[in-house]
Design a protein around this motif. Structure first.
Motif, PDB file in Angstrom:
ATOM      1  N   ILE A  28     -25.805 -82.555  29.741  1.00 54.76           N
ATOM      2  CA  ILE A  28     -24.354 -81.976  30.417  1.00 54.76           C
ATOM      3  C   ILE A  28     -24.199 -80.968  30.025  1.00 54.76           C
ATOM      4  O   ILE A  28     -23.828 -79.703  30.966  1.00 54.76           O
ATOM      5  CB  ILE A  28     -23.310 -82.568  29.256  1.00 54.76           C
ATOM      6  CG1 ILE A  28     -23.475 -83.940  29.709  1.00 54.76           C
ATOM      7  CG2 ILE A  28     -22.295 -81.933  30.118  1.00 54.76           C
ATOM      8  CD1 ILE A  28     -22.017 -84.826  28.707  1.00 54.76           C
ATOM      9  N   PHE A  29     -24.760 -79.904  29.477  1.00 53.14           N
ATOM     10  CA  PHE A  29     -24.945 -78.934  28.905  1.00 53.14           C
ATOM     11  C   PHE A  29     -25.721 -77.292  30.399  1.00 53.14           C
ATOM     12  O   PHE A  29     -24.617 -76.843  31.362  1.00 53.14           O
ATOM     13  CB  PHE A  29     -26.028 -78.243  27.523  1.00 53.14           C
ATOM     14  CG  PHE A  29     -25.965 -76.438  27.401  1.00 53.14           C
ATOM     15  CD1 PHE A  29     -24.837 -75.724  26.903  1.00 53.14           C
ATOM     16  CD2 PHE A  29     -27.084 -75.909  28.237  1.00 53.14           C
ATOM     17  CE1 PHE A  29     -25.112 -74.604  26.459  1.00 53.14           C
ATOM     18  CE2 PHE A  29     -27.398 -74.330  27.478  1.00 53.14           C
ATOM     19  CZ  PHE A  29     -26.004 -73.450  27.554  1.00 53.14           C
ATOM     20  N   SER A  30     -26.187 -77.732  30.816  1.00 50.31           N
ATOM     21  CA  SER A  30     -27.206 -76.682  32.175  1.00 50.31           C
ATOM     22  C   SER A  30     -26.353 -76.869  33.134  1.00 50.31           C
ATOM     23  O   SER A  30     -25.793 -75.955  33.575  1.00 50.31           O
ATOM     24  CB  SER A  30     -27.821 -77.225  32.594  1.00 50.31           C
ATOM     25  OG  SER A  30     -27.908 -79.122  33.169  1.00 50.31           O
ATOM     26  N   ASN A  31     -25.126 -77.953  33.006  1.00 44.65           N
ATOM     27  CA  ASN A  31     -24.335 -77.347  33.692  1.00 44.65           C
ATOM     28  C   ASN A  31     -22.798 -77.445  34.384  1.00 44.65           C
ATOM     29  O   ASN A  31     -21.583 -77.439  34.893  1.00 44.65           O
ATOM     30  CB  ASN A  31     -24.117 -79.085  35.182  1.00 44.65           C
ATOM     31  CG  ASN A  31     -25.412 -79.888  35.398  1.00 44.65           C
ATOM     32  OD1 ASN A  31     -26.106 -79.429  36.112  1.00 44.65           O
ATOM     33  ND2 ASN A  31     -24.977 -81.271  34.682  1.00 44.65           N
ATOM     34  N   TYR A  32     -22.500 -77.099  32.784  1.00 43.91           N
ATOM     35  CA  TYR A  32     -21.233 -76.540  32.275  1.00 43.91           C
ATOM     36  C   TYR A  32     -20.727 -75.050  32.231  1.00 43.91           C
ATOM     37  O   TYR A  32     -22.031 -74.537  32.265  1.00 43.91           O
ATOM     38  CB  TYR A  32     -21.425 -77.095  30.705  1.00 43.91           C
ATOM     39  CG  TYR A  32     -20.189 -78.416  30.340  1.00 43.91           C
ATOM     40  CD1 TYR A  32     -20.824 -79.260  31.650  1.00 43.91           C
ATOM     41  CD2 TYR A  32     -19.079 -78.410  29.265  1.00 43.91           C
ATOM     42  CE1 TYR A  32     -20.065 -80.522  31.368  1.00 43.91           C
ATOM     43  CE2 TYR A  32     -19.064 -79.637  29.977  1.00 43.91           C
ATOM     44  CZ  TYR A  32     -19.800 -81.028  30.565  1.00 43.91           C
ATOM     45  OH  TYR A  32     -18.412 -82.121  30.511  1.00 43.91           O
ATOM     46  N   VAL A  33     -19.454 -74.525  32.366  1.00 40.91           N
ATOM     47  CA  VAL A  33     -19.567 -73.043  31.900  1.00 40.91           C
ATOM     48  C   VAL A  33     -19.189 -73.056  30.443  1.00 40.91           C
ATOM     49  O   VAL A  33     -18.677 -73.937  30.409  1.00 40.91           O
ATOM     50  CB  VAL A  33     -18.281 -72.237  32.661  1.00 40.91           C
ATOM     51  CG1 VAL A  33     -17.966 -71.570  31.570  1.00 40.91           C
ATOM     52  CG2 VAL A  33     -18.432 -72.266  34.153  1.00 40.91           C
ATOM     53  N   MET A  34     -19.481 -72.594  29.760  1.00 41.29           N
ATOM     54  CA  MET A  34     -19.969 -72.561  28.286  1.00 41.29           C
ATOM     55  C   MET A  34     -18.776 -71.008  27.763  1.00 41.29           C
ATOM     56  O   MET A  34     -18.895 -69.808  28.075  1.00 41.29           O
ATOM     57  CB  MET A  34     -20.900 -72.689  27.516  1.00 41.29           C
ATOM     58  CG  MET A  34     -22.001 -73.647  27.615  1.00 41.29           C
ATOM     59  SD  MET A  34     -21.157 -75.413  27.610  1.00 41.29           S
ATOM     60  CE  MET A  34     -21.241 -75.303  25.674  1.00 41.29           C
ATOM     61  N   GLY A  35     -18.680 -71.475  26.081  1.00 48.76           N
ATOM     62  CA  GLY A  35     -17.715 -70.403  25.856  1.00 48.76           C
ATOM     63  C   GLY A  35     -17.773 -70.087  24.560  1.00 48.76           C
ATOM     64  O   GLY A  35     -17.460 -71.314  23.657  1.00 48.76           O
ATOM     65  N   TRP A  36     -17.535 -69.127  24.182  1.00 47.61           N
ATOM     66  CA  TRP A  36     -16.743 -68.912  22.552  1.00 47.61           C
ATOM     67  C   TRP A  36     -15.825 -68.670  22.195  1.00 47.61           C
ATOM     68  O   TRP A  36     -15.534 -67.815  22.713  1.00 47.61           O
ATOM     69  CB  TRP A  36     -17.927 -67.873  21.834  1.00 47.61           C
ATOM     70  CG  TRP A  36     -19.518 -68.414  21.607  1.00 47.61           C
ATOM     71  CD1 TRP A  36     -20.369 -68.060  22.244  1.00 47.61           C
ATOM     72  CD2 TRP A  36     -19.860 -69.135  20.244  1.00 47.61           C
ATOM     73  NE1 TRP A  36     -22.122 -68.607  21.948  1.00 47.61           N
ATOM     74  CE2 TRP A  36     -21.248 -69.392  21.126  1.00 47.61           C
ATOM     75  CE3 TRP A  36     -19.560 -69.379  19.570  1.00 47.61           C
ATOM     76  CZ2 TRP A  36     -22.326 -69.738  19.975  1.00 47.61           C
ATOM     77  CZ3 TRP A  36     -19.891 -70.094  18.291  1.00 47.61           C
ATOM     78  CH2 TRP A  36     -21.232 -70.154  18.350  1.00 47.61           C
ATOM     79  N   TYR A  37     -15.231 -69.372  21.133  1.00 53.67           N
ATOM     80  CA  TYR A  37     -13.819 -68.940  20.822  1.00 53.67           C
ATOM     81  C   TYR A  37     -14.091 -68.788  19.670  1.00 53.67           C
ATOM     82  O   TYR A  37     -14.851 -69.028  18.677  1.00 53.67           O
ATOM     83  CB  TYR A  37     -13.258 -70.261  20.954  1.00 53.67           C
ATOM     84  CG  TYR A  37     -12.787 -71.052  23.001  1.00 53.67           C
ATOM     85  CD1 TYR A  37     -11.706 -70.560  23.470  1.00 53.67           C
ATOM     86  CD2 TYR A  37     -14.662 -71.884  23.101  1.00 53.67           C
ATOM     87  CE1 TYR A  37     -12.115 -71.170  25.095  1.00 53.67           C
ATOM     88  CE2 TYR A  37     -14.236 -72.132  24.802  1.00 53.67           C
ATOM     89  CZ  TYR A  37     -12.997 -71.556  25.582  1.00 53.67           C
ATOM     90  OH  TYR A  37     -12.745 -72.193  26.461  1.00 53.67           O
TER      91      TYR A  37
END
Length: 121
Positions: A28-37
């Protein structure tokens, strides 16, 4: 179920550096926009850095020029390199993501345990 595991936090003096890692389960990770909060005591959780699946990045003004977000899709991992740390960076840091965009913090159903970053002299 998606699992997110943050690591790399610790206690550093002002001006120090840390590199945080966020390991995500599955492809799933490869398709996601990821962020740090991050969430500091007495404050709401806020987005500090984001990265798209293609590697485009964005940062909140308070960390711009000091933090760098990156990702390794083959390892399902997103990183946050934090330099020139300030006491106001003290917070629990979390990662999260979305298939097309990041969501308001209150709209996420799941958060990992986060990793504590403490900047103190």
């Amino acid at each position: 179920q998606v699992l997110l595991v943050e690591s790399g936090g610790g206690v550093v003096q002002p001006g120090g550096s840390l590199r945080l890692s966020c390991a995500a389960s599955g492809s799933i990770f490869s398709n996601y926009v990821m962020g740090w909060y991050r969430q500091a005591p007495g404050k709401q959780r806020e987005l500090v850095a984001a990265i798209t699946s293609g590697g485009s990045t964005n940062y909140v003004d308070s960390v711009k020029g000091r933090f760098t977000i990156s990702r390794d899709n083959a390892k399902n991992t997103v990183y946050l390199q934090m330099n020139s740390l300030k006491p106001e960076d003290t917070a629990v840091y979390y990662c999260n993501g979305g298939k097309y965009r990041l969501w308001p913090t209150e709209d996420y159903d799941y958060w990992g345990q986060g990793t504590q970053v403490t900047v103190s002299s």
